[in-house]
Write a protein that holds these residues in place. Structure first.
Motif, PDB file in Angstrom:
ATOM      1  N   THR A 133      -7.590 -10.206   6.736  1.00 14.30           N
ATOM      2  CA  THR A 133      -6.719  -9.949   5.192  1.00 14.30           C
ATOM      3  C   THR A 133      -8.089  -9.127   4.604  1.00 14.30           C
ATOM      4  O   THR A 133      -7.966  -8.467   4.074  1.00 14.30           O
ATOM      5  CB  THR A 133      -6.715 -11.375   4.545  1.00 14.30           C
ATOM      6  OG1 THR A 133      -6.431 -12.023   5.658  1.00 14.30           O
ATOM      7  CG2 THR A 133      -7.560 -10.846   2.467  1.00 14.30           C
ATOM      8  N   GLU A 134      -9.421  -9.274   4.685  1.00 15.46           N
ATOM      9  CA  GLU A 134     -11.039  -7.510   3.946  1.00 15.46           C
ATOM     10  C   GLU A 134     -10.445  -7.012   4.912  1.00 15.46           C
ATOM     11  O   GLU A 134      -9.960  -5.835   3.960  1.00 15.46           O
ATOM     12  CB  GLU A 134     -11.950  -9.103   4.646  1.00 15.46           C
ATOM     13  CG  GLU A 134     -12.051 -10.174   4.097  1.00 15.46           C
ATOM     14  CD  GLU A 134     -13.889 -10.344   4.878  1.00 15.46           C
ATOM     15  OE1 GLU A 134     -13.619 -10.181   5.810  1.00 15.46           O
ATOM     16  OE2 GLU A 134     -13.518 -11.761   4.293  1.00 15.46           O
ATOM     17  N   ARG A 135      -9.697  -6.778   6.296  1.00 15.87           N
ATOM     18  CA  ARG A 135      -9.727  -5.516   6.832  1.00 15.87           C
ATOM     19  C   ARG A 135      -8.047  -4.753   5.787  1.00 15.87           C
ATOM     20  O   ARG A 135      -8.110  -3.718   5.251  1.00 15.87           O
ATOM     21  CB  ARG A 135      -9.043  -5.394   7.497  1.00 15.87           C
ATOM     22  CG  ARG A 135      -8.229  -4.041   8.451  1.00 15.87           C
ATOM     23  CD  ARG A 135      -8.682  -4.432  10.237  1.00 15.87           C
ATOM     24  NE  ARG A 135      -7.638  -2.802  10.526  1.00 15.87           N
ATOM     25  CZ  ARG A 135      -8.848  -2.150  10.799  1.00 15.87           C
ATOM     26  NH1 ARG A 135      -9.593  -2.055  11.176  1.00 15.87           N
ATOM     27  NH2 ARG A 135      -8.637  -0.860  11.684  1.00 15.87           N
ATOM     28  N   LEU A 136      -7.514  -5.676   5.500  1.00 13.57           N
ATOM     29  CA  LEU A 136      -5.855  -5.272   5.308  1.00 13.57           C
ATOM     30  C   LEU A 136      -6.428  -4.281   3.617  1.00 13.57           C
ATOM     31  O   LEU A 136      -5.635  -3.936   2.769  1.00 13.57           O
ATOM     32  CB  LEU A 136      -4.598  -6.038   5.390  1.00 13.57           C
ATOM     33  CG  LEU A 136      -4.592  -5.926   6.163  1.00 13.57           C
ATOM     34  CD1 LEU A 136      -3.399  -6.862   7.004  1.00 13.57           C
ATOM     35  CD2 LEU A 136      -3.753  -4.549   7.591  1.00 13.57           C
ATOM     36  N   GLU A 137      -6.771  -5.556   2.759  1.00 17.03           N
ATOM     37  CA  GLU A 137      -7.145  -4.872   1.188  1.00 17.03           C
ATOM     38  C   GLU A 137      -8.087  -4.086   0.995  1.00 17.03           C
ATOM     39  O   GLU A 137      -7.229  -3.232   0.271  1.00 17.03           O
ATOM     40  CB  GLU A 137      -8.094  -6.514   0.979  1.00 17.03           C
ATOM     41  CG  GLU A 137      -7.430  -7.816   0.303  1.00 17.03           C
ATOM     42  CD  GLU A 137      -8.155  -8.534   0.001  1.00 17.03           C
ATOM     43  OE1 GLU A 137      -9.807  -8.817   0.269  1.00 17.03           O
ATOM     44  OE2 GLU A 137      -7.678  -9.931  -0.612  1.00 17.03           O
ATOM     45  N   LYS A 138      -8.811  -3.335   2.029  1.00 18.24           N
ATOM     46  CA  LYS A 138      -9.630  -1.887   1.763  1.00 18.24           C
ATOM     47  C   LYS A 138      -8.388  -0.769   2.247  1.00 18.24           C
ATOM     48  O   LYS A 138      -9.153  -0.296   2.709  1.00 18.24           O
ATOM     49  CB  LYS A 138     -10.844  -2.308   2.923  1.00 18.24           C
ATOM     50  CG  LYS A 138     -11.499  -3.098   2.146  1.00 18.24           C
ATOM     51  CD  LYS A 138     -12.775  -3.092   3.822  1.00 18.24           C
ATOM     52  CE  LYS A 138     -14.011  -3.944   2.811  1.00 18.24           C
ATOM     53  NZ  LYS A 138     -14.624  -4.142   4.181  1.00 18.24           N
ATOM     54  N   THR A 139      -7.411  -1.506   3.366  1.00 18.01           N
ATOM     55  CA  THR A 139      -6.858  -0.513   3.604  1.00 18.01           C
ATOM     56  C   THR A 139      -5.888   0.463   2.539  1.00 18.01           C
ATOM     57  O   THR A 139      -5.136  -0.119   2.287  1.00 18.01           O
ATOM     58  CB  THR A 139      -5.971  -0.767   5.356  1.00 18.01           C
ATOM     59  OG1 THR A 139      -6.901  -1.095   5.800  1.00 18.01           O
ATOM     60  CG2 THR A 139      -5.061   0.082   5.793  1.00 18.01           C
ATOM     61  N   SER A 140      -5.671   1.499   2.948  1.00 12.41           N
ATOM     62  CA  SER A 140      -4.340   2.484   1.446  1.00 12.41           C
ATOM     63  C   SER A 140      -2.898   2.516   2.695  1.00 12.41           C
ATOM     64  O   SER A 140      -2.725   2.582   3.083  1.00 12.41           O
ATOM     65  CB  SER A 140      -4.369   3.666   1.610  1.00 12.41           C
ATOM     66  OG  SER A 140      -3.924   4.494   1.184  1.00 12.41           O
ATOM     67  N   MET A 141      -1.644   1.904   1.361  1.00 13.99           N
ATOM     68  CA  MET A 141      -0.637   1.688   1.878  1.00 13.99           C
ATOM     69  C   MET A 141      -0.327   2.863   2.317  1.00 13.99           C
ATOM     70  O   MET A 141       1.042   2.832   3.133  1.00 13.99           O
ATOM     71  CB  MET A 141       0.054   0.531   1.406  1.00 13.99           C
ATOM     72  CG  MET A 141      -0.583  -0.546   1.087  1.00 13.99           C
ATOM     73  SD  MET A 141      -0.049  -1.653   2.694  1.00 13.99           S
ATOM     74  CE  MET A 141      -1.999  -1.615   3.557  1.00 13.99           C
ATOM     75  N   GLU A 142      -0.886   4.478   0.988  1.00 11.80           N
ATOM     76  CA  GLU A 142       0.200   4.812   1.499  1.00 11.80           C
ATOM     77  C   GLU A 142       0.003   5.916   3.025  1.00 11.80           C
ATOM     78  O   GLU A 142       0.615   6.441   3.357  1.00 11.80           O
ATOM     79  CB  GLU A 142      -0.105   6.023   0.567  1.00 11.80           C
ATOM     80  CG  GLU A 142      -0.072   5.541  -0.792  1.00 11.80           C
ATOM     81  CD  GLU A 142      -0.477   4.587  -1.583  1.00 11.80           C
ATOM     82  OE1 GLU A 142      -1.638   4.538  -1.138  1.00 11.80           O
ATOM     83  OE2 GLU A 142       0.074   3.896  -2.112  1.00 11.80           O
ATOM     84  N   ASP A 143      -0.541   5.534   3.795  1.00  8.66           N
ATOM     85  CA  ASP A 143      -1.099   5.523   5.445  1.00  8.66           C
ATOM     86  C   ASP A 143      -2.215   5.197   5.897  1.00  8.66           C
ATOM     87  O   ASP A 143      -2.416   5.377   6.982  1.00  8.66           O
ATOM     88  CB  ASP A 143      -2.441   6.862   4.844  1.00  8.66           C
ATOM     89  CG  ASP A 143      -3.531   6.832   4.346  1.00  8.66           C
ATOM     90  OD1 ASP A 143      -3.529   5.466   3.926  1.00  8.66           O
ATOM     91  OD2 ASP A 143      -4.893   7.608   4.342  1.00  8.66           O
ATOM     92  N   ILE A 144      -1.260   4.132   5.713  1.00  5.59           N
ATOM     93  CA  ILE A 144      -1.491   3.046   6.793  1.00  5.59           C
ATOM     94  C   ILE A 144      -0.876   3.186   8.089  1.00  5.59           C
ATOM     95  O   ILE A 144      -0.159   3.341   8.886  1.00  5.59           O
ATOM     96  CB  ILE A 144      -0.755   1.677   6.207  1.00  5.59           C
ATOM     97  CG1 ILE A 144      -1.440  -0.089   7.294  1.00  5.59           C
ATOM     98  CG2 ILE A 144       0.573   1.515   6.247  1.00  5.59           C
ATOM     99  CD1 ILE A 144      -1.146  -0.846   6.502  1.00  5.59           C
TER     100      ILE A 144
END
Length: 109
Positions: free
Chosen positions: A53-64
């Protein structure tokens, strides 16, 4: 061998088939799985949920990335499986007969 998931989540590789993009398909996999299969998936994935969750919260959904997308979908499956493991101790909702979930729209990734 390259992992299907981001670094630090290699333990999830045996469960890559749980990285399912739609709610309906996740539900179908849950109800067609045994409790042993659900327990095995849950026991490996749940301890990684906080870090994921911590990793994905820092990940941009535009360029995942593809590995992060698989991680997201796998954790969506974990949510689908959790009540079966934690409360019901069976893949199907108790006393629900032939009920099903029909998502009208899936979240965009």
């Amino acid at each position: 061998m390259t992992s299907a998931f981001p670094e630090g989540f290699e333990a999830l590789d045996p469960f890559v088939d749980w990285a399912i993009p739609t709610e309906k398909a996740r539900y179908a996999k849950r109800v067609s799985s045994t409790m042993d299969e659900l327990d095995a998936f849950y026991d490996v994935a749940f301890p990684l949920l906080k870090n994921g969750t911590e990793r994905l919260e820092k990940t941009s959904m535009e360029d995942i990335s593809e590995p992060d997308t698989r991680l997201l979908w796998l954790f969506c499956s974990l949510v689908t499986v959790a009540f079966s493991v934690e409360a019901w101790r069976q893949p199907k909702v108790p006393d629900s007969g032939p009920s099903s979930i029909d998502a009208i729209v899936e979240p965009a990734v």
